[in-house]
Design an enzyme around this catalytic site. Structure first.
Site, mmCIF file in Angstrom:
data_model
loop_
_atom_site.group_PDB
_atom_site.id
_atom_site.type_symbol
_atom_site.label_atom_id
_atom_site.label_comp_id
_atom_site.label_asym_id
_atom_site.label_seq_id
_atom_site.Cartn_x
_atom_site.Cartn_y
_atom_site.Cartn_z
ATOM 1 N N LYS A 283 46.269 54.887 -43.095
ATOM 2 C CA LYS A 283 47.543 55.203 -43.730
ATOM 3 C C LYS A 283 48.525 55.762 -42.695
ATOM 4 C CE LYS A 283 49.615 58.817 -46.523
ATOM 5 N NZ LYS A 283 49.376 60.032 -47.326
ATOM 6 N N ASP B 4 49.180 54.371 -49.369
ATOM 7 C CA ASP B 4 48.742 55.681 -49.839
ATOM 8 C C ASP B 4 48.320 55.541 -51.295
ATOM 9 O OD1 ASP B 4 51.084 55.469 -51.270
ATOM 10 O OD2 ASP B 4 51.833 57.447 -50.718
#
Length: 219
Positions: free
Chosen positions: A127, A145
């Protein structure tokens, strides 16, 4: 269900909807600073932390130091006091110092611009690596996310179990022109409208396309 025939219209609608809300904090920091290092450090601070807390902690830290060498000159206690009350602030203080040390010893003080190199840094997962590449360097990548993972599956656009699976599915499915901005669009959309529990479907501009996968109740 959202398909590739509809994705342009869907994301245009999302963009119009979120224009009245605060942008995701790391995207805002990237826009204001144009500095991949600030993006990287703010990404680390943002993990399991609310956006407004991340933003305030980032500002306090950058008033003290905003380069690998100047942050490494700070003590761990100084960093801890600056970033409190982000989640796991003591651990993140150590992580930030280690990241700065590695940037100076292995990368000449420069934040790398590839996913692979970024993943070699302590505390950096896919991420964070994708976010640095996309908003820090404006290079193609897909940051996934919890909001991106949830909403992409809720729409029926992908069918995956984990954020990493979602990233790989999106790399195969999502047109590349949307990669850089996908996270910036879906994060505020997920924070304000398409919430994890009881989303505001009655106010959603793309309700007619959404498959509502996993939605037990909505408003």
């Amino acid at each position: 269900m959202v398909t590739n025939k509809q994705i342009d219209k869907v994301l245009q609608s999302v963009r119009r909807t979120i224009s009245a809300w605060e942008p995701a904090v790391v995207g805002r920091i990237a826009e204001e600073s144009r500095d991949p290092f600030r993006v990287l450090i703010s990404c680390i601070l943002s993990q399991q932390t609310k956006d407004h807390v991340t933003g305030e902690a980032s500002e306090r830290l950058y008033r003290l130091a905003d380069r690998p060498d100047t942050i490494l000159a700070l003590t761990e206690l100084q960093i801890t006091r600056a970033i409190y009350p982000v989640s796991f602030y003591k651990t993140k203080s150590r992580t930030i110092r280690e990241v700065c040390r590695v940037l100076l010893t292995r990368f000449g003080g420069r934040v790398p611009d590839t996913i692979e190199a970024l993943l070699s840094l302590t505390g950096v997962g896919r991420k964070t690596a994708n976010l640095v590449v996309t908003v820090g360097y404006r290079k193609p990548g897909i940051c996934v996310d919890t909001h991106v993972h949830r909403i992409s599956n809720r729409w029926g656009y992908v069918s995956t179990k984990t954020p990493e699976q979602t990233e790989m599915a999106l790399r195969q499915r999502l047109p590349k022109r949307h990669w850089i901005h996908y996270n910036d669009l879906l994060v505020p959309f997920g924070q304000n409208l398409c919430r994890p529990i009881s989303p505001f479907c009655s106010r959603c501009p793309i309700e007619r396309w959404c498959a509502k996968v996993g939605v037990a109740a909505h408003r």
